[in-house]
Design a protein around this motif. Structure first.
Motif, PDB file in Angstrom:
ATOM      1  N   ALA A 220      11.519   2.880   9.279  1.00  0.00           N
ATOM      2  CA  ALA A 220      10.837   4.077   8.350  1.00  0.00           C
ATOM      3  C   ALA A 220      11.325   3.122   6.846  1.00  0.00           C
ATOM      4  O   ALA A 220      11.305   2.038   7.179  1.00  0.00           O
ATOM      5  CB  ALA A 220      11.971   5.107   8.860  1.00  0.00           C
ATOM      6  N   THR A 221      11.306   4.820   6.421  1.00  0.00           N
ATOM      7  CA  THR A 221      11.309   4.529   5.170  1.00  0.00           C
ATOM      8  C   THR A 221      12.867   3.567   4.263  1.00  0.00           C
ATOM      9  O   THR A 221      13.843   4.278   5.303  1.00  0.00           O
ATOM     10  CB  THR A 221      11.382   5.662   4.089  1.00  0.00           C
TER      11      THR A 221
ATOM     12  N   ALA B  11       3.960   5.963   9.994  1.00  0.00           N
ATOM     13  CA  ALA B  11       4.112   6.043   8.885  1.00  0.00           C
ATOM     14  C   ALA B  11       4.520   4.937   7.966  1.00  0.00           C
ATOM     15  O   ALA B  11       5.448   3.403   8.878  1.00  0.00           O
ATOM     16  CB  ALA B  11       5.699   6.694   9.107  1.00  0.00           C
ATOM     17  N   SER B  12       3.988   4.959   6.444  1.00  0.00           N
ATOM     18  CA  SER B  12       3.804   4.617   5.580  1.00  0.00           C
ATOM     19  C   SER B  12       5.991   4.137   4.824  1.00  0.00           C
ATOM     20  O   SER B  12       6.199   5.244   4.889  1.00  0.00           O
ATOM     21  CB  SER B  12       3.208   4.176   4.687  1.00  0.00           C
ATOM     22  N   THR B  13       5.199   3.011   3.810  1.00  0.00           N
ATOM     23  CA  THR B  13       7.137   3.610   3.106  1.00  0.00           C
ATOM     24  C   THR B  13       6.368   2.911   1.451  1.00  0.00           C
ATOM     25  O   THR B  13       5.690   1.784   0.947  1.00  0.00           O
ATOM     26  CB  THR B  13       7.952   2.681   3.931  1.00  0.00           C
ATOM     27  N   PRO B  14       7.451   3.411   0.297  1.00  0.00           N
ATOM     28  CA  PRO B  14       7.167   3.641  -0.430  1.00  0.00           C
ATOM     29  C   PRO B  14       8.315   2.029  -1.408  1.00  0.00           C
ATOM     30  O   PRO B  14       8.707   2.019  -2.624  1.00  0.00           O
ATOM     31  CB  PRO B  14       6.903   4.139  -1.715  1.00  0.00           C
ATOM     32  N   ASP B  15       8.870   1.789  -0.205  1.00  0.00           N
ATOM     33  CA  ASP B  15      10.022   1.578  -0.934  1.00  0.00           C
ATOM     34  C   ASP B  15       9.975  -0.507  -0.302  1.00  0.00           C
ATOM     35  O   ASP B  15       9.686  -0.399   0.586  1.00  0.00           O
ATOM     36  CB  ASP B  15      11.206   1.435   0.008  1.00  0.00           C
TER      37      ASP B  15
ATOM     38  N   ALA C 193      -0.860   0.232   6.616  1.00  0.00           N
ATOM     39  CA  ALA C 193      -2.072  -0.631   5.204  1.00  0.00           C
ATOM     40  C   ALA C 193      -1.516   0.105   4.132  1.00  0.00           C
ATOM     41  O   ALA C 193      -2.439  -0.128   3.179  1.00  0.00           O
ATOM     42  CB  ALA C 193      -3.470  -0.513   6.154  1.00  0.00           C
ATOM     43  N   THR C 194      -1.043   1.704   4.907  1.00  0.00           N
ATOM     44  CA  THR C 194      -1.224   2.586   3.655  1.00  0.00           C
ATOM     45  C   THR C 194       0.141   2.703   2.577  1.00  0.00           C
ATOM     46  O   THR C 194       0.053   3.541   1.840  1.00  0.00           O
ATOM     47  CB  THR C 194      -1.726   3.643   3.895  1.00  0.00           C
TER      48      THR C 194
ATOM     49  N   LYS D 250       0.397 -17.039  13.173  1.00  0.00           N
ATOM     50  CA  LYS D 250       0.089 -15.468  12.113  1.00  0.00           C
ATOM     51  C   LYS D 250       0.905 -15.039  11.281  1.00  0.00           C
ATOM     52  O   LYS D 250       2.243 -14.551  11.578  1.00  0.00           O
ATOM     53  CB  LYS D 250      -0.767 -14.551  12.653  1.00  0.00           C
ATOM     54  N   ILE D 251       0.618 -15.252   9.462  1.00  0.00           N
ATOM     55  CA  ILE D 251       1.580 -14.070   8.319  1.00  0.00           C
ATOM     56  C   ILE D 251       0.414 -13.367   7.793  1.00  0.00           C
ATOM     57  O   ILE D 251      -0.123 -13.640   7.246  1.00  0.00           O
ATOM     58  CB  ILE D 251       2.574 -15.375   7.623  1.00  0.00           C
ATOM     59  N   THR D 252       0.856 -12.245   8.301  1.00  0.00           N
ATOM     60  CA  THR D 252      -0.444 -11.361   8.339  1.00  0.00           C
ATOM     61  C   THR D 252       0.541 -10.129   7.187  1.00  0.00           C
ATOM     62  O   THR D 252       1.787  -9.840   7.075  1.00  0.00           O
ATOM     63  CB  THR D 252      -0.652 -10.660   9.453  1.00  0.00           C
ATOM     64  N   LYS D 253      -0.584  -9.120   6.926  1.00  0.00           N
ATOM     65  CA  LYS D 253       0.020  -8.022   5.981  1.00  0.00           C
ATOM     66  C   LYS D 253      -1.236  -6.382   6.632  1.00  0.00           C
ATOM     67  O   LYS D 253      -1.970  -6.822   6.939  1.00  0.00           O
ATOM     68  CB  LYS D 253       0.720  -7.466   4.796  1.00  0.00           C
ATOM     69  N   GLY D 254      -1.068  -5.694   7.104  1.00  0.00           N
ATOM     70  CA  GLY D 254      -1.604  -4.481   7.463  1.00  0.00           C
ATOM     71  C   GLY D 254      -2.800  -4.556   6.034  1.00  0.00           C
ATOM     72  O   GLY D 254      -2.243  -4.220   4.694  1.00  0.00           O
ATOM     73  N   GLY D 255      -4.238  -3.961   6.456  1.00  0.00           N
ATOM     74  CA  GLY D 255      -5.129  -3.710   5.268  1.00  0.00           C
ATOM     75  C   GLY D 255      -5.706  -4.911   4.668  1.00  0.00           C
ATOM     76  O   GLY D 255      -6.340  -5.082   3.645  1.00  0.00           O
ATOM     77  N   ASN D 256      -5.614  -6.073   5.706  1.00  0.00           N
ATOM     78  CA  ASN D 256      -6.465  -7.331   5.681  1.00  0.00           C
ATOM     79  C   ASN D 256      -7.430  -7.334   4.638  1.00  0.00           C
ATOM     80  O   ASN D 256      -8.719  -6.319   5.692  1.00  0.00           O
ATOM     81  CB  ASN D 256      -6.701  -8.079   6.878  1.00  0.00           C
ATOM     82  N   GLY D 257      -7.910  -8.102   3.790  1.00  0.00           N
ATOM     83  CA  GLY D 257      -9.134  -7.887   3.103  1.00  0.00           C
ATOM     84  C   GLY D 257      -9.230  -6.842   2.247  1.00  0.00           C
ATOM     85  O   GLY D 257     -10.590  -7.012   1.401  1.00  0.00           O
TER      86      GLY D 257
END
Length: 395
Positions: free
Chosen positions: A73-74, A100-104, A127-128, A149-156
């Motif tokens: 969570a946030t 649920a995205s996070t800005p932190d 991704a957001t 795999k080392i990754t993050k949402g929103g690939n590309g």
């Protein structure tokens, strides 16, 4: 709930088939584990609900199956693994919440060796999220292999990346084995004082639809490529890197630093580009003959070029196959630089534009030449031509 949650586990945390969550009450959490974390099945989140997290894990963190998440969570997080991270399967998340995205920002420091043999290391599966989470590795090795795999949402497509900091003070060996291992939606930064030594495999960069600076080599940082290549993961059309002022790249590749045949240190395929600051260094230190490659774009010309050749004296050499430009300084540390009927132009007019230590320039063919682009009035330049390592002919 009111007040911070404090969790102290003096020994190991072993999870095999259950779901266990810390912070189910939306508050700050402080967790200390004196031993190791070992996840073989099941799921653990160190902070399930909103709230900041501080955690220190004194032993190894081992994931062979199941899921370990730092935040779900946030809330910001500062987490330190005091020893090694070893992943042979399962999933590891800095932030795990696809709905649920996070800005932190979540920051993870690994003070020991990083090893991923299989499984997924995910900075954020949302991704957001707008936070650029960081992994800082300070140990002596960074190892990736298998189908990891080392990754993050929103690939590309996302403009937010996971960030890897290579931050050992000294040499950190980098080994990438296995054709299936992938690095995606990640920026990599080599910090000052760190020499990242590529001991196995190629150095892979993420690719993107619109971003092409996915590796930065900071001042006083070094990327020692040996004979390997800097390559794209080839998922999207753009990738690239920047060597900042004082950043250094070392190559022993026989085909030199960059060419259009995709055989040099910098791969020329899959949209690869690069930017060399005028005070960045490229060093040639091969033990067999090397080609000194050329570039015409200003930001791809050598800034400081150092010839530190390790081949057999008076037998092997670094050789031009085309005209070469150096913006700031040529350092002849060791070995023969053979012009081979080409022109080497140094664009600086400082008296120290060419520095001779134990190297020399061989110009036995008629069209070979060295030029100072704009000579400064009253300045004396020494161009260290030589017949061989023991017989010089200064001009």
């Amino acid at each position: 709930s009111v007040g911070a949650e404090v969790n102290t586990i003096s020994g190991d945390l072993n999870i095999n088939g259950i779901t266990s969550n810390f912070n189910y009450g939306s508050h700050a959490t402080n967790t200390f584990i004196g031993g190791k974390i070992n996840i073989s099945a099941g799921a653990v989140c160190l902070s399930k609900m909103p709230g900041d997290l501080t955690a220190n894990i004194n032993g190894d963190v081992i994931i062979s199956g199941g899921t370990l998440a730092l935040k779900c969570a946030t809330g910001k997080a500062d987490v330190t693994f005091k020893k090694n991270f070893i992943q042979s399967g399962g999933n590891f998340y800095l932030h795990n919440n696809s709905s649920a995205s996070t800005p932190d920002v979540i920051g993870l420091i690994i003070e020991g060796i990083f090893t991923q043999l299989n499984g997924i290391f995910n900075f954020d599966d949302n991704a957001t999220s707008t936070a650029a989470h960081t992994l800082t590795v300070k140990g002596s090795q960074f190892n990736v292999a298998g189908s990891g795999k080392i990754t993050k949402g929103g690939n590309g497509s996302s403009t937010v990346f996971g960030i890897i900091h290579y931050a050992a003070q000294g040499v950190m060996s980098y080994a990438r084995t296995g054709a299936s291992q992938i690095m995606e939606q990640v920026k990599q930064i080599i910090f000052s004082g760190c020499t990242l030594d590529v001991t196995a495999g190629n150095f892979q960069l993420s690719s993107h639809t619109s971003s092409n600076e996915l590796l930065s080599i900071k001042n006083n940082a070094t990327l020692n490529m040996r004979s390997a290549q800097i390559v794209s993961n080839a998922q999207f059309s753009q990738t690239g890197f920047k060597a900042e002022a004082g950043g250094k790249i070392i190559t022993a590749n026989a085909n030199g630093f960059y060419n259009s045949q995709n055989t040099a240190t910098v791969s020329s395929s899959n949209g690869m580009t690069f930017n060399l600051d005028e005070l960045s260094w490229v060093e040639y230190n091969g033990a067999a003959n090397q080609v000194l490659t050329s570039a015409n774009a200003t930001n791809q010309k050598y800034g400081v070029l150092r010839i530190n050749f390790q081949g057999v004296v008076d037998v092997n050499f670094v050789q031009l196959n085309a005209d070469v430009f150096v913006r700031k300084q040529l350092i002849l540390e060791k070995g023969e630089l053979n012009l081979n009927n080409n022109t080497l132009t140094v664009e600086s007019n400082a008296a120290t534009a060419i520095v001779k230590n134990n190297g020399y320039i061989k110009a036995e063919k008629s069209a070979s030449s060295v030029k100072i682009k704009t000579v400064a009035t009253g300045t004396t330049y020494v161009i260290p031509f030589g017949y061989n390592s023991s017989k010089s002919i200064p001009v």
